[in-house]
Scaffold this motif. Structure first.
Motif: not given
Length: 763
Positions: A544-570
């Motif tokens: 859960f990415n709370v305060g996602a802004n433009i999504g850099l942490f979301t992209l980081f999790v996507h590339h760092e974690g295998k098969r990660a499922r992300i919920y982003s809030f902005e």
């Protein structure tokens, strides 16, 4: 709510990274030896990106050198032996067997304090051409001075600081006694016994190929002994005994010079000359490493072993000549090894080919080898004029009016500052890579070119060539400057017109503000802040990415974690729009929500700062936000970040611009309600980065949902003891807790809490 499809195809807008599945590329930067007068002259004349970078580097290095490096690289004499290209390939000179006297221009360029900065400038500019063409290195290796270029491209030092270090180092070497170097066809182990006390092994280029360096007399004696034994050796054309103990007298001074700069961990891996392995963060950021690099042998053969551990890599030589390419091709192939793919991108000084012919052949080879796809090839090819014999006529669109004299002069200033050609009246300074630091430099350049002192605010208010040129004309005419009025339909940039940039790791993203985006990137990708304090991303992580802004942490999790499922809030619609584009473009498995989280379901006023989006908040406190930003700037200055001085004279004005606000109504929901609606069984990481309402986010978690949460990474504003309160709460619920304050935020109330569940909670 937007759910992005995992298979969503990326859009390519402008030069982009190597396409998915493409062949990886390693950049190779040569050292001195193949430099020559007029190296890259044709590229400078006809390639806008190359010219802009050379011009920028020349201006940046002039104070240190006391002259313009272009005067040595490209002598203005119309008829000179140095500037005439040979009618055919002169093998005798190429092999070092020509005893002819060098031209006065070449002798001048051969002086160490000139040659090293000149070679750095050419290689750095050529690297920018390749990056602009969409060819991003997965790995880099440099030879001697080439490691400085690799480090600069990797972000260890910005180019303006690396040029100062290179020029200062070269001046120190120039003042040392003359020395010599000898190439010897012996293995390192056999050669060491022949050296004595005054000679050193300077380079290991192959299993039976080394270079020895030292004072001229003992070096000549070694050459005679080798000749008597039938060992082949050849004198290397040089002025000093590089990478040897002869450099030791200036080692401490090189370290002292390096200490004046703040080195950063490399954003792109590169190979160390000292070890032959990938440089570590500790080495790259240690001032003493750079003096050891000066005195220790170049272990290039070991470095090639490191590069070739991935045999499918294409090795692209980025600099004059083909010396490194020949070393790669001369390395014996293993029985099961495929032929190596090596590409040279710049001619040798004695080659009759044109610079553009060589560059176009290299581009075509990269396309043939699969390092660049057809679309990127088509985009990259027009960067230079076609070689002789090809059609070169290009017609401007009928609707494009010619630039006025002021617009053209301003476009030239932008091109030098931004490192990319600007030629359209509607070009936007910030969409072309401008930021607050570059805007302050623009103030000086405009003052120098036009005799007009623009304010920082006016640059932000008039960001296009046309608007800024009109502002300059009004000021020169004596009329009061006013804010340019956008044409109908242009009052706001739509989503498709939002600025884009390529991150140092090669990802193309839509963004809000370049300077802020670089800060986010360094924190999330380069320094890996969220994973340095015991937090982990398991396979199939739910984040859960709370305060996602433009999504850099979301992209980081996507590339760092295998098969990660992300919920982003902005909650901010402008940021949500950018976040959604970045998630969709990169095929992230994410659900994106256009609301924030709180302790209850409601709507509230949200203050959005377009130029400082990370400080946007439901609880805006401009006085505190100004204090935070001023403190950060002060901490950067104390840490020796020279670029901070550039904004000192405009600090108040910059803060005014940064805190221009838009206010809007945004929705807030409870975290547990979202967990229930989305049927979330576990949360492997709850990352919360909101301004002053982090305690409300946590208060929105119901008792039955706490056991689902395994890790928390939380930015906290320590208001009324909030850090201690939250630490006690997490500890009570079974987490191991760490509270830290980054050195950048010392003097503010901003802290971080990292909580990792110690045992399963029985609730």
């Amino acid at each position: 709510m937007v759910a992005a499809r995992p298979d969503a195809p990326p859009r390519i807008e402008g030069p982009g990274p190597v396409p998915a599945g493409g062949r990886p590329v390693a950049f190779m930067f040569p050292g001195l030896g193949d430099h020559y007068v007029d190296m890259g002259r044709e590229l400078y004349q006809k390639l806008p990106v190359f010219r802009a970078e050379v011009d920028r580097c020349a201006e940046l290095s002039a104070p240190e050198l006391g002259a313009d490096v272009r005067d040595w690289m490209f002598p203005r004499r119309e008829s000179s032996v140095a500037t005439e290209r040979p009618a055919g390939l002169d093998l005798r000179r190429l092999l070092g067997r020509d005893r002819g006297e060098a031209s006065p221009e070449q002798r001048a360029l051969d002086r160490t304090f000139i040659a090293q900065p000149a070679l750095f400038v050419v290689e750095y500019a050529l690297a920018q051409v390749w990056l602009h063409s969409g060819v991003r290195p997965e790995l880099m290796i440099g030879y001697s001075l080439g490691e400085y270029v690799a480090a600069c491209v990797a972000g260890v030092l910005p180019v303006e600081e690396m040029l100062v270090l290179v020029a200062g180092r070269a001046k120190l070497i120039e003042a040392l006694p003359a020395g010599g170097m000898l190439a010897v066809t012996l293995p390192e182990s056999a050669l060491r016994d022949l050296l004595g006390d005054e000679l050193s092994i300077s380079a290991v280029n192959g299993p039976d190929f080394c270079v020895v360096a030292g004072p001229p007399e003992p070096l000549a004696a070694l050459a005679r002994r080798l000749d008597e034994r039938g060992v082949v050796s050849r004198k290397v054309q040089t002025t000093h005994a590089f990478h040897s103990e002869s450099m030791r007298p200036i080692a401490d001074r090189v370290t002292a010079m390096a200490k004046q700069h703040r080195f950063r961990p490399p954003r792109i891996p590169y190979v160390s000359n000292v070890t032959g392995e990938l440089v570590t963060d500790a080495q790259a950021t240690d001032p003493a490493y750079w003096s050891e690099h000066l005195c220790r042998p170049v272990r290039f053969y070991d470095g090639l072993t490191t590069v070739l551990r991935r045999p499918e890599r294409i090795l692209l030589e980025v600099g004059p000549g083909q010396t490194l390419s020949s070393m790669v091709m001369g390395r014996p192939l293993a029985a099961d090894e495929s032929p190596r793919l090596v590409v040279a991108s710049m001619r040798h000084g004695l080659s009759p080919d044109s610079d553009l012919e060589v560059l176009h052949r290299a581009l075509a080879k990269l396309w043939t080898f699969g390092a660049i796809d057809g679309g990127a090839f088509a985009q990259a090819a027009p960067l230079a004029e076609a070689p002789t014999g090809a059609a070169t006529t290009r017609e401007a669109p009928a609707e494009a009016a010619p630039l006025t004299a002021t617009e053209q002069a301003l476009a030239d200033v932008w091109t030098r500052l931004l490192g990319a050609e600007v030629s359209a009246a509607d070009a936007d300074f910030f969409a072309h890579g401008g930021n607050s630091l570059k805007a302050t430099r623009l103030i000086y350049l405009v003052s120098k070119a036009f005799g007009v002192k623009l304010s920082l605010r006016r640059i932000y208010e008039n960001p296009t060539i046309a608007a800024m040129a009109a502002d300059i004309d009004r000021e020169r005419g004596g009329a009061a400057a006013t804010t340019a009025t956008p044409a109908a339909g242009e009052a706001k940039r739509g989503a498709d017109a939002r600025p884009r940039m390529r991150l140092p790791n090669g990802l193309w993203i839509t963004h809000q503000n370049e300077g802020e985006t670089h800060h986010f990137y360094d924190d999330i990708f380069a320094h890996r802040s969220y994973l340095r304090h015991g937090v982990e991303l398991p396979e199939d992580a739910v984040v859960f990415n709370v305060g996602a802004n433009i999504g850099l942490f979301t992209l980081f999790v996507h590339h760092e974690g295998k098969r990660a499922r992300i919920y982003s809030f902005e909650p901010a619609p402008p940021l949500f729009e950018v976040l959604s584009r970045n998630v969709a473009e990169h095929g992230v498995t994410a659900t994106v929500f256009n609301f924030g989280l709180s302790d209850r379901e409601r709507e509230a006023e949200f203050t959005f700062y377009p130029r400082s989006s990370g400080m946007s908040s439901f609880y805006a406190d401009e006085a505190d936000e100004r204090h935070v930003l001023q403190t950060i700037i002060g901490n950067q200055r104390a840490a020796g970040q020279v670029e901070v001085d550039d904004i000192s004279a405009h600090a108040g004005e910059l803060l005014d611009v940064r805190f221009q606000a838009d206010r809007m109504t945004a929705r807030l929901r409870r975290l547990s309600n979202v967990i229930r609606e989305q049927n979330v069984a576990r949360i492997d990481l709850l990352k919360v980065n909101v301004q002053r309402c982090e305690h409300e986010v946590i208060a929105g978690i119901d008792e039955q949902d706490w056991p689902k949460i395994r890790q928390v990474a939380l930015e906290v504003h320590d208001i009324d003891g909030r850090v201690a309160e939250l630490c006690e709460l997490f500890t009570r619920r079974g987490f191991e807790v760490r509270a830290i304050q980054d050195e950048l935020y010392v003097g503010t109330n901003i802290h971080n809490i990292y909580a990792v569940r110690r045992v399963s909670e029985n609730a």
